[in-house]
Design a protein around this motif. Structure first.
Motif, mmCIF file in Angstrom:
data_model
loop_
_atom_site.group_PDB
_atom_site.id
_atom_site.type_symbol
_atom_site.label_atom_id
_atom_site.label_comp_id
_atom_site.label_asym_id
_atom_site.label_seq_id
_atom_site.Cartn_x
_atom_site.Cartn_y
_atom_site.Cartn_z
ATOM 1 N N LEU A 69 5.660 -6.379 -10.286
ATOM 2 C CA LEU A 69 5.234 -5.073 -9.183
ATOM 3 C C LEU A 69 4.244 -4.025 -9.038
ATOM 4 O O LEU A 69 3.643 -3.791 -8.042
ATOM 5 N N THR A 70 3.561 -3.554 -9.996
ATOM 6 C CA THR A 70 2.276 -2.612 -10.016
ATOM 7 C C THR A 70 1.230 -3.173 -9.629
ATOM 8 O O THR A 70 0.355 -3.120 -9.375
ATOM 9 N N GLU A 71 1.655 -4.959 -10.568
ATOM 10 C CA GLU A 71 0.128 -4.892 -10.681
ATOM 11 C C GLU A 71 0.242 -6.299 -9.168
ATOM 12 O O GLU A 71 -1.374 -6.187 -9.125
ATOM 13 N N MET A 72 1.203 -6.436 -8.284
ATOM 14 C CA MET A 72 1.200 -6.873 -7.216
ATOM 15 C C MET A 72 0.685 -6.023 -6.480
ATOM 16 O O MET A 72 0.469 -5.608 -5.388
ATOM 17 N N SER A 73 1.300 -5.010 -6.550
ATOM 18 C CA SER A 73 1.169 -3.345 -5.731
ATOM 19 C C SER A 73 -0.455 -2.928 -5.769
ATOM 20 O O SER A 73 -1.422 -2.537 -4.401
ATOM 21 N N ARG A 74 -1.644 -3.096 -6.844
ATOM 22 C CA ARG A 74 -2.321 -2.837 -6.881
ATOM 23 C C ARG A 74 -3.551 -4.341 -6.405
ATOM 24 O O ARG A 74 -4.492 -3.431 -5.894
ATOM 25 N N SER A 75 -3.374 -5.316 -6.437
ATOM 26 C CA SER A 75 -4.115 -6.649 -6.043
ATOM 27 C C SER A 75 -3.656 -6.724 -4.550
ATOM 28 O O SER A 75 -4.732 -7.801 -4.067
ATOM 29 N N ARG A 76 -2.432 -6.204 -4.111
ATOM 30 C CA ARG A 76 -2.375 -7.462 -2.897
ATOM 31 C C ARG A 76 -2.218 -5.895 -1.814
ATOM 32 O O ARG A 76 -1.418 -6.054 -0.824
ATOM 33 N N ASN A 94 1.031 -0.864 -0.342
ATOM 34 C CA ASN A 94 -0.029 -0.090 -0.005
ATOM 35 C C ASN A 94 0.646 1.197 -0.129
ATOM 36 O O ASN A 94 0.241 2.317 -0.407
ATOM 37 N N GLY A 95 2.221 1.089 0.457
ATOM 38 C CA GLY A 95 3.473 2.459 0.223
ATOM 39 C C GLY A 95 3.927 2.469 -0.755
ATOM 40 O O GLY A 95 4.709 3.256 -1.610
ATOM 41 N N VAL A 96 3.780 1.373 -1.948
ATOM 42 C CA VAL A 96 4.156 1.623 -3.426
ATOM 43 C C VAL A 96 3.288 2.624 -4.379
ATOM 44 O O VAL A 96 1.899 2.755 -4.704
ATOM 45 N N ASP A 97 3.762 4.284 -4.175
ATOM 46 C CA ASP A 97 3.330 4.678 -6.182
ATOM 47 C C ASP A 97 3.240 4.569 -7.082
ATOM 48 O O ASP A 97 2.388 4.741 -7.751
ATOM 49 N N ASP A 98 4.489 4.453 -7.052
ATOM 50 C CA ASP A 98 4.706 4.231 -8.685
ATOM 51 C C ASP A 98 5.850 3.410 -9.261
ATOM 52 O O ASP A 98 6.696 3.582 -8.339
ATOM 53 N N VAL A 99 6.091 2.638 -10.517
ATOM 54 C CA VAL A 99 6.718 1.762 -10.270
ATOM 55 C C VAL A 99 7.307 2.027 -11.623
ATOM 56 O O VAL A 99 6.702 1.783 -12.677
ATOM 57 N N SER A 100 8.383 2.807 -11.958
ATOM 58 C CA SER A 100 8.750 2.981 -13.185
ATOM 59 C C SER A 100 10.298 2.394 -14.090
ATOM 60 O O SER A 100 11.336 1.834 -12.989
ATOM 61 N N VAL A 101 11.161 1.839 -15.540
ATOM 62 C CA VAL A 101 11.612 2.104 -15.361
ATOM 63 C C VAL A 101 12.621 3.408 -16.102
ATOM 64 O O VAL A 101 11.626 3.158 -17.569
ATOM 65 N N THR A 102 14.177 3.031 -15.997
ATOM 66 C CA THR A 102 14.707 4.069 -16.982
ATOM 67 C C THR A 102 15.435 2.874 -17.377
ATOM 68 O O THR A 102 15.508 2.091 -18.201
ATOM 69 N N ASN A 103 16.672 3.311 -16.789
ATOM 70 C CA ASN A 103 18.311 2.036 -16.826
ATOM 71 C C ASN A 103 17.715 1.065 -15.770
ATOM 72 O O ASN A 103 18.379 0.028 -15.778
#
Length: 193
Positions: free
Chosen positions: A152-159, A82-91
């Motif tokens: 990780l984004t999907e897990m943060s939404r579903s869990r 519930n603390g994951v606000d955003d997951v992004s990828v650069t390098n």
């Protein structure tokens, strides 16, 4: 639920290959080596092995029941779902949680991997086969790091309901111990030679 571990598989395999090589060399140095040269060789072997441990074997992103644990070279980070606000990828994969942003050491998306993925997507898009074109549209120019970020984004939404703990970043005792042991070997080699 069993934790799901995401890491660089190549680095992990090469790291374990080095560990086998180092173990064989330690045996050889203890069985056939002569002081002080065996101690110096052992110190060099220890330093390289510590570096391989912290840079190839340790780094991982571990998706647990209550949150995501990031094991970087010398630091560990934990972010509840519930603390994951955003997951992004650069390098690298970046996980944002409030004022804290955790950069994941592994898996990373190199420029070469991005170019290869874009080439595969372009080749499949030009294909006459409808199934290959559909797959190219679904996957696009995605790398392993992009896929992990999506997971990780999907897990943060579903869990979110099963979140536990608080966001925190700490030093890794195992990484610090490995480096300290390697430095102790170097000091012993210089003192005894």
């Amino acid at each position: 639920m069993k934790p799901q571990v995401f890491r660089s598989k190549v680095a992990w395999l090469l790291g374990w290959a080095w560990m086998l090589f180092a173990a064989w060399n330690v045996w050889d140095l203890t069985a056939h080596g002569r002081l002080p040269s065996a101690l110096i060789a052992g110190a060099v072997l220890g330093v390289i092995t510590a570096l391989v441990f912290v840079m190839a074997l340790r780094p991982a992103v571990v998706a647990e029941e209550g949150g995501v644990r990031v094991r970087n070279v010398f630091r560990n980070a934990y972010i509840p779902w519930n603390g994951v606000d955003d997951v992004s990828v650069t390098n690298a994969i970046m996980i944002a949680s409030g004022d804290t942003t955790v950069r994941c050491w592994a898996p990373q998306a190199t420029a070469r991997e991005r170019v290869r993925a874009a080439g595969r997507a372009a080749k499949a898009a030009r294909s006459a086969n409808k199934a290959e074109r559909a797959a190219a549209e679904a996957v696009g120019a995605r790398t392993h790091a992009d896929w992990v970020a999506d997971q990780l984004t999907e897990m943060s939404r579903s869990r979110r309901e099963s979140s536990s703990g608080e966001t925190g970043v700490t030093w890794s005792p195992s990484a610090l111990a490995a480096v300290a042991a390697a430095l102790a070997l170097v000091v012993a080699a210089f003192a005894l030679s």
